[in-house]
Scaffold this motif. Structure first.
Motif, PDB file in Angstrom:
ATOM      1  N   UNK A   1       0.828  -1.173   0.000  1.00  0.00           N
ATOM      2  CA  UNK A   1       0.000   0.000   0.000  1.00  0.00           C
ATOM      3  C   UNK A   1       0.883   1.251   0.000  1.00  0.00           C
ATOM      4  N   UNK A   2       0.579   2.209  -0.851  1.00  0.00           N
ATOM      5  CA  UNK A   2       1.397   3.412  -1.008  1.00  0.00           C
ATOM      6  C   UNK A   2       1.029   4.437   0.051  1.00  0.00           C
ATOM      7  N   UNK A   3       2.008   5.204   0.461  1.00  0.00           N
ATOM      8  CA  UNK A   3       1.807   6.245   1.466  1.00  0.00           C
ATOM      9  C   UNK A   3       1.254   7.511   0.801  1.00  0.00           C
ATOM     10  N   UNK A   4       0.313   8.161   1.441  1.00  0.00           N
ATOM     11  CA  UNK A   4      -0.285   9.389   0.914  1.00  0.00           C
ATOM     12  C   UNK A   4       0.438  10.654   1.378  1.00  0.00           C
ATOM     13  N   UNK A   5       1.439  10.517   2.204  1.00  0.00           N
ATOM     14  CA  UNK A   5       2.159  11.668   2.751  1.00  0.00           C
ATOM     15  C   UNK A   5       2.771  12.542   1.661  1.00  0.00           C
ATOM     16  N   UNK A   6       3.485  11.978   0.653  1.00  0.00           N
ATOM     17  CA  UNK A   6       4.044  12.851  -0.387  1.00  0.00           C
ATOM     18  C   UNK A   6       2.956  13.600  -1.184  1.00  0.00           C
ATOM     19  N   UNK A   7       1.814  12.972  -1.421  1.00  0.00           N
ATOM     20  CA  UNK A   7       0.729  13.623  -2.152  1.00  0.00           C
ATOM     21  C   UNK A   7       0.152  14.780  -1.339  1.00  0.00           C
ATOM     22  N   UNK A   8      -0.019  14.572  -0.049  1.00  0.00           N
ATOM     23  CA  UNK A   8      -0.537  15.632   0.818  1.00  0.00           C
ATOM     24  C   UNK A   8       0.456  16.785   0.888  1.00  0.00           C
ATOM     25  N   UNK A   9       1.749  16.493   0.935  1.00  0.00           N
ATOM     26  CA  UNK A   9       2.773  17.544   0.941  1.00  0.00           C
ATOM     27  C   UNK A   9       2.693  18.386  -0.332  1.00  0.00           C
ATOM     28  N   UNK A  10       2.537  17.753  -1.458  1.00  0.00           N
ATOM     29  CA  UNK A  10       2.442  18.470  -2.733  1.00  0.00           C
ATOM     30  C   UNK A  10       1.188  19.345  -2.765  1.00  0.00           C
ATOM     31  N   UNK A  11       0.075  18.839  -2.286  1.00  0.00           N
ATOM     32  CA  UNK A  11      -1.170  19.608  -2.257  1.00  0.00           C
ATOM     33  C   UNK A  11      -1.009  20.842  -1.379  1.00  0.00           C
ATOM     34  N   UNK A  12      -0.411  20.697  -0.196  1.00  0.00           N
ATOM     35  CA  UNK A  12      -0.197  21.849   0.684  1.00  0.00           C
ATOM     36  C   UNK A  12       0.764  22.859   0.072  1.00  0.00           C
ATOM     37  N   UNK A  13       1.804  22.394  -0.608  1.00  0.00           N
ATOM     38  CA  UNK A  13       2.727  23.312  -1.276  1.00  0.00           C
ATOM     39  C   UNK A  13       2.021  24.081  -2.386  1.00  0.00           C
ATOM     40  N   UNK A  14       1.168  23.417  -3.152  1.00  0.00           N
ATOM     41  CA  UNK A  14       0.405  24.107  -4.188  1.00  0.00           C
ATOM     42  C   UNK A  14      -0.566  25.123  -3.578  1.00  0.00           C
ATOM     43  N   UNK A  15      -1.190  24.756  -2.483  1.00  0.00           N
ATOM     44  CA  UNK A  15      -2.104  25.671  -1.805  1.00  0.00           C
ATOM     45  C   UNK A  15      -1.376  26.923  -1.327  1.00  0.00           C
ATOM     46  N   UNK A  16      -0.236  26.756  -0.722  1.00  0.00           N
ATOM     47  CA  UNK A  16       0.562  27.892  -0.263  1.00  0.00           C
ATOM     48  C   UNK A  16       1.021  28.738  -1.447  1.00  0.00           C
ATOM     49  N   UNK A  17       1.433  28.111  -2.537  1.00  0.00           N
ATOM     50  CA  UNK A  17       1.874  28.836  -3.733  1.00  0.00           C
ATOM     51  C   UNK A  17       0.744  29.700  -4.271  1.00  0.00           C
ATOM     52  N   UNK A  18      -0.457  29.138  -4.412  1.00  0.00           N
ATOM     53  CA  UNK A  18      -1.578  29.897  -4.958  1.00  0.00           C
ATOM     54  C   UNK A  18      -2.030  31.008  -4.008  1.00  0.00           C
ATOM     55  N   UNK A  19      -1.943  30.783  -2.713  1.00  0.00           N
ATOM     56  CA  UNK A  19      -2.319  31.823  -1.754  1.00  0.00           C
ATOM     57  C   UNK A  19      -1.349  33.003  -1.817  1.00  0.00           C
ATOM     58  N   UNK A  20      -0.079  32.730  -2.003  1.00  0.00           N
ATOM     59  CA  UNK A  20       0.914  33.795  -2.036  1.00  0.00           C
ATOM     60  C   UNK A  20       0.927  34.553  -3.358  1.00  0.00           C
ATOM     61  N   UNK A  21       0.548  33.923  -4.444  1.00  0.00           N
ATOM     62  CA  UNK A  21       0.601  34.582  -5.749  1.00  0.00           C
ATOM     63  C   UNK A  21      -0.706  35.249  -6.136  1.00  0.00           C
ATOM     64  N   UNK A  22      -1.742  35.083  -5.335  1.00  0.00           N
ATOM     65  CA  UNK A  22      -3.027  35.705  -5.642  1.00  0.00           C
ATOM     66  C   UNK A  22      -2.956  37.194  -5.331  1.00  0.00           C
ATOM     67  N   UNK A  23      -3.453  38.012  -6.243  1.00  0.00           N
ATOM     68  CA  UNK A  23      -3.531  39.454  -5.982  1.00  0.00           C
ATOM     69  C   UNK A  23      -4.988  39.835  -5.812  1.00  0.00           C
ATOM     70  N   UNK A  24      -5.238  40.797  -4.950  1.00  0.00           N
ATOM     71  CA  UNK A  24      -6.584  41.230  -4.668  1.00  0.00           C
ATOM     72  C   UNK A  24      -6.834  42.583  -5.327  1.00  0.00           C
ATOM     73  N   UNK A  25      -8.003  42.711  -5.922  1.00  0.00           N
ATOM     74  CA  UNK A  25      -8.368  43.954  -6.587  1.00  0.00           C
ATOM     75  C   UNK A  25      -8.790  44.976  -5.531  1.00  0.00           C
ATOM     76  N   UNK A  26      -8.255  46.191  -5.639  1.00  0.00           N
ATOM     77  CA  UNK A  26      -8.649  47.245  -4.732  1.00  0.00           C
ATOM     78  C   UNK A  26      -9.629  48.154  -5.453  1.00  0.00           C
ATOM     79  N   UNK A  27     -10.751  48.406  -4.833  1.00  0.00           N
ATOM     80  CA  UNK A  27     -11.785  49.211  -5.465  1.00  0.00           C
ATOM     81  C   UNK A  27     -12.062  50.453  -4.634  1.00  0.00           C
ATOM     82  N   UNK A  28     -12.590  51.463  -5.309  1.00  0.00           N
ATOM     83  CA  UNK A  28     -13.051  52.662  -4.627  1.00  0.00           C
ATOM     84  C   UNK A  28     -14.568  52.660  -4.675  1.00  0.00           C
ATOM     85  N   UNK A  29     -15.188  53.258  -3.684  1.00  0.00           N
ATOM     86  CA  UNK A  29     -16.638  53.257  -3.660  1.00  0.00           C
ATOM     87  C   UNK A  29     -17.166  54.669  -3.435  1.00  0.00           C
TER      88      UNK A  29
END
Length: 125
Positions: A1-29
């Motif tokens: 049976x294969x370990x899921x630890x490396x897959x979970x590590x990759x998913x968390x790294x991708x999540x952190x990458x996308x969170x850091x590279x996301x830019x938020x739109x600033x609006x005026x009202x």
């Protein structure tokens, strides 16, 4: 049976990458008073000066006709030395956006504490 630890590590790294590279739109009202169904249902207040933008392009200040060039001076006179005055701009259906922008600018230049807008179907002078 294969370990899921490396897959979970990759998913968390991708999540952190996308969170850091996301830019938020600033609006005026722009604060806007919600529209009333008719001019009769709008509350009257001694601390409020009303600018009416009629559908035919004319302007009225508290019901009295005023020229666009004299609007700022008329507002200054209506506001006087009071610091708690609010300018309410009632835009009739079919009125021009440029007239609304000019009225907001005139209200700001005249020293109004707050500026609100409302759209009404028909203004009864």
């Amino acid at each position: 049976m294969a370990s899921l630890t490396p897959l979970i590590d990759v998913v968390f790294l991708l999540l952190i990458f996308f969170m850091l590279t996301t830019s938020f739109m600033q609006t005026q009202s722009l604060s806007v008073v919600t529209p009333a169904p008719s001019a009769d249902e709008l509350p009257t207040d001694a601390r409020v000066v009303e600018i009416w933008l009629m559908g035919d392009g004319t302007l009225r200040l508290d019901g009295k006709p005023v020229e666009r060039t004299a609007l700022t001076a008329s507002l200054r006179e209506a506001i006087g030395e009071r610091k708690d005055m609010t300018v309410t701009i009632l835009a009739e259906k079919g009125s021009r956006t440029q007239a609304l922008v000019a009225a907001v600018e005139a209200a700001r230049q005249s020293g109004a504490k707050a500026v609100g807008t409302a759209r009404v179907e028909k203004i009864k002078p």
